[in-house]
Design a protein around this motif. Structure first.
Motif, PDB file in Angstrom:
ATOM      1  N   ASP A  85       0.892  -1.105   0.559  1.00  0.00           N
ATOM      2  CA  ASP A  85      -0.036  -0.216  -0.234  1.00  0.00           C
ATOM      3  C   ASP A  85       1.073   1.498   0.047  1.00  0.00           C
ATOM      4  OD1 ASP A  85      -2.006  -1.849   0.183  1.00  0.00           O
ATOM      5  OD2 ASP A  85      -1.711  -1.387   2.111  1.00  0.00           O
TER       6      ASP A  85
ATOM      7  N   SER B 116      -0.059  15.048   0.906  1.00  0.00           N
ATOM      8  CA  SER B 116      -1.190  15.086   0.857  1.00  0.00           C
ATOM      9  C   SER B 116      -0.914  16.686   2.378  1.00  0.00           C
ATOM     10  CB  SER B 116      -2.753  14.520   1.322  1.00  0.00           C
ATOM     11  OG  SER B 116      -3.656  15.519   1.060  1.00  0.00           O
ATOM     12  N   LYS B 117      -0.371  15.744   3.529  1.00  0.00           N
ATOM     13  CA  LYS B 117      -0.308  16.512   4.722  1.00  0.00           C
ATOM     14  C   LYS B 117       0.676  17.504   4.603  1.00  0.00           C
ATOM     15  CE  LYS B 117       1.118  15.452   8.898  1.00  0.00           C
ATOM     16  NZ  LYS B 117       1.808  14.511  10.428  1.00  0.00           N
TER      17      LYS B 117
ATOM     18  N   ILE C 227      -1.244   4.336  -2.032  1.00  0.00           N
ATOM     19  CA  ILE C 227      -1.325   5.109  -0.557  1.00  0.00           C
ATOM     20  C   ILE C 227      -0.838   5.759   0.676  1.00  0.00           C
ATOM     21  CG2 ILE C 227      -3.938   4.754   1.183  1.00  0.00           C
ATOM     22  CD1 ILE C 227      -3.878   2.787  -1.109  1.00  0.00           C
ATOM     23  N   ASP C 228      -0.281   5.263   1.128  1.00  0.00           N
ATOM     24  CA  ASP C 228       0.620   5.857   2.243  1.00  0.00           C
ATOM     25  C   ASP C 228       1.942   6.673   1.394  1.00  0.00           C
ATOM     26  OD1 ASP C 228       0.507   3.764   3.930  1.00  0.00           O
ATOM     27  OD2 ASP C 228       2.112   2.645   3.562  1.00  0.00           O
TER      28      ASP C 228
ATOM     29  N   ASP D 254      -6.383  18.816   0.324  1.00  0.00           N
ATOM     30  CA  ASP D 254      -7.456  17.884   1.362  1.00  0.00           C
ATOM     31  C   ASP D 254      -6.941  16.266   0.604  1.00  0.00           C
ATOM     32  OD1 ASP D 254      -8.202  19.050   3.160  1.00  0.00           O
ATOM     33  OD2 ASP D 254      -9.856  19.878   1.844  1.00  0.00           O
ATOM     34  N   TYR D 255      -6.540  16.254  -0.660  1.00  0.00           N
ATOM     35  CA  TYR D 255      -6.901  15.389  -1.698  1.00  0.00           C
ATOM     36  C   TYR D 255      -5.454  15.151  -2.335  1.00  0.00           C
ATOM     37  CZ  TYR D 255     -11.332  15.542  -0.918  1.00  0.00           C
ATOM     38  OH  TYR D 255     -12.545  15.290  -0.529  1.00  0.00           O
TER      39      TYR D 255
ATOM     40  N   ARG E  49      -9.169  10.226 -10.269  1.00  0.00           N
ATOM     41  CA  ARG E  49      -8.691   8.831  -9.579  1.00  0.00           C
ATOM     42  C   ARG E  49      -9.076   7.911 -10.995  1.00  0.00           C
ATOM     43  NH1 ARG E  49      -5.916   7.191  -5.354  1.00  0.00           N
ATOM     44  NH2 ARG E  49      -6.368   9.046  -4.421  1.00  0.00           N
TER      45      ARG E  49
ATOM     46  N   GLU F 263       0.218   9.443  -0.855  1.00  0.00           N
ATOM     47  CA  GLU F 263      -0.699  10.375  -1.246  1.00  0.00           C
ATOM     48  C   GLU F 263      -0.896  10.776  -0.191  1.00  0.00           C
ATOM     49  OE1 GLU F 263      -2.874   8.253  -5.347  1.00  0.00           O
ATOM     50  OE2 GLU F 263      -3.370   7.402  -3.239  1.00  0.00           O
ATOM     51  N   GLN F 264      -1.048   9.905   0.602  1.00  0.00           N
ATOM     52  CA  GLN F 264      -1.411  10.384   2.643  1.00  0.00           C
ATOM     53  C   GLN F 264       0.036  11.713   2.764  1.00  0.00           C
ATOM     54  OE1 GLN F 264      -2.509   7.205   4.474  1.00  0.00           O
ATOM     55  NE2 GLN F 264      -4.172   7.075   3.579  1.00  0.00           N
ATOM     56  N   LEU F 265       1.059  11.061   2.675  1.00  0.00           N
ATOM     57  CA  LEU F 265       2.286  12.501   3.174  1.00  0.00           C
ATOM     58  C   LEU F 265       2.137  12.731   1.928  1.00  0.00           C
ATOM     59  CD1 LEU F 265       4.508  12.383   4.800  1.00  0.00           C
ATOM     60  CD2 LEU F 265       6.233  10.977   2.930  1.00  0.00           C
TER      61      LEU F 265
ATOM     62  N   VAL G 280      -2.177  17.201  -6.577  1.00  0.00           N
ATOM     63  CA  VAL G 280      -3.089  17.856  -5.576  1.00  0.00           C
ATOM     64  C   VAL G 280      -4.104  18.812  -5.772  1.00  0.00           C
ATOM     65  CG1 VAL G 280      -1.311  17.269  -4.263  1.00  0.00           C
ATOM     66  CG2 VAL G 280      -1.283  19.417  -4.766  1.00  0.00           C
TER      67      VAL G 280
END
Length: 392
Positions: free
Chosen positions: A33, A43-44, A36-37, A49-50, A204, A39-41, A193
């Motif tokens: 994954d 984003s933060k 996904i990890d 938000d995305y 997506r 993308e989240q990093l 983003v």
């Protein structure tokens, strides 16, 4: 013979190649994954938000235009870019309208945007060139009353910020690159983003419909990166690489002089190549995840180099320097200087054992392959003929 530092070094490490080797040995390129990890990093980190991983930044531009712009609408953009950025606009079904740049910043001129925007404009695509943030406040003020979305090409500006907001989050959509020579790098790849959930859902869905990344294509990129890493490793560069390329320059050996040019044979495309539309692999995400914590320190290092260049060159007549920004609004992916006698300057520096290179970006508004969209953009033409990269 005095041998300089190489004009560029990749942000890969021994650990990057070790991760590739382990994935190959375990057949784990597409397992896990990690995408996904990552993308989240991202984003933060950027404060969006995305975030949706892209196979390349140019594909992010293509999908963003597909999602936001109606077929046949205009997209205003800078002509000072690589030809494939223009092609992504055309492949998405839109019409490129070139707005000239500011000579000093190399970024799109808000006044030209204001003069060209009309009821047929579907989006404005701005590029934070060489890491310098565009005047997004002015461009947003032009676009917002008309409901025209602003797409940020932040391929060279990951980590650039204005105040407490990062490039890529200043407009409606941001596009990043994690290509081979970028900071950070996943060998190739990108990210889109946005704070618009409906937009993120649409792109997506489009990227999820694509094929998995080709193992052979990724390995070719990895091998190219490894070759460049070895060639620019200081002992190898000193003994072999620089001598070869200096000789190629002095003897005008075309193959060697064009090695770093990424836009040698521009053509116009009406449809996007099928091999562009692929998924990111978890392997790429694992390689780049470990680099995000290093981005801020690397930008500080490049800003310090830019300060040194600026102090040393500011009083030399005939040079145009980039604006000196120490507030992170310029991350100095390159330190570009302009000289009207560029060829003489590059030749002199190479003879004096200094490794610099001429810009590979062009004025797409004057290129024959885009003759249907040609426009007089004198600043873009002047920059394309005079710009030189100094190593950072």
């Amino acid at each position: 013979m005095r041998v300089p530092m190489p004009r560029m070094r990749l942000n890969t490490t021994v650990a990057s190649y070790w991760r590739v080797l382990k994935s190959v040995m375990s057949a784990g390129m597409n397992r896990g994954d990690s995408v996904i990890d990552f993308e989240q990093l991202v984003s933060k980190y950027v404060g969006a938000d995305y975030a949706v991983a892209m196979p390349q930044a140019r594909v992010g531009i293509y999908l963003s235009i597909k999602a936001l712009v109606q077929p046949g609408q205009n997209v205003i953009l800078s002509p000072y870019t690589i030809s494939d950025v223009v092609n992504m606009v055309i492949c998405a079904g839109a019409v490129p309208v070139f707005a000239d740049i500011e000579r000093e910043t190399c970024n799109i001129d808000p006044e030209r945007v204001a003069a060209l925007i009309n009821d047929d404009t579907g989006a404005v695509l701005i590029t934070h060139f060489y890491g310098l943030a565009c005047d997004v406040e002015k461009i947003n003020a032009i676009c917002a009353p008309r409901g025209v979305p602003v797409i940020e090409d932040a391929a060279q500006a990951f980590g650039t910020r204005i105040g407490n907001r990062l490039a890529g989050t200043l407009g409606d959509v941001g596009v990043f690159s994690f290509g081979m020579i970028k900071t950070p790098t996943s060998f190739f790849g990108g990210m889109v983003v946005s704070n618009n959930g409906e937009f993120a859902k649409r792109i997506r869905e489009m990227i999820d419909a694509c094929q998995p990344q080709s193992f052979s294509r990724l390995m070719i990129r990895v091998m190219k990166a490894l070759l460049l890493d070895v060639a620019t490793y200081q002992p190898v560069f000193r003994i072999l690489t620089y001598r070869i390329f200096r000789l190629g320059h002095l003897k005008n050996i075309k193959f060697l002089k064009q090695t770093m040019n990424v836009d040698l044979n521009p053509v116009m495309r009406r449809s996007i190549p099928k091999n562009y539309l692929v998924h990111w692999s978890p392997l790429q995400a694992r390689v780049v995840l470990e680099q995000i914590p290093l981005v801020d320190d690397r930008i500080k290092t490049r800003i310090a180099a830019a300060q040194m260049y600026h102090d040393g060159l500011k009083d030399i007549d005939g040079l145009i320097l980039p604006p000196l920004r120490t507030d992170r609004s310029h991350s100095y992916c390159y330190f570009p200087i302009q000289c009207n006698e560029r060829d003489k300057l590059v030749d002199h520096c190479m003879r004096q054992h200094r490794d610099i290179g001429a810009s590979h970006h062009r004025n797409c508004a004057s290129m024959a392959c885009f003759k249907d969209y040609q426009r007089d953009c004198p600043n873009s033409e002047a920059v394309a003929r005079s710009l030189v990269y100094l190593p950072t």
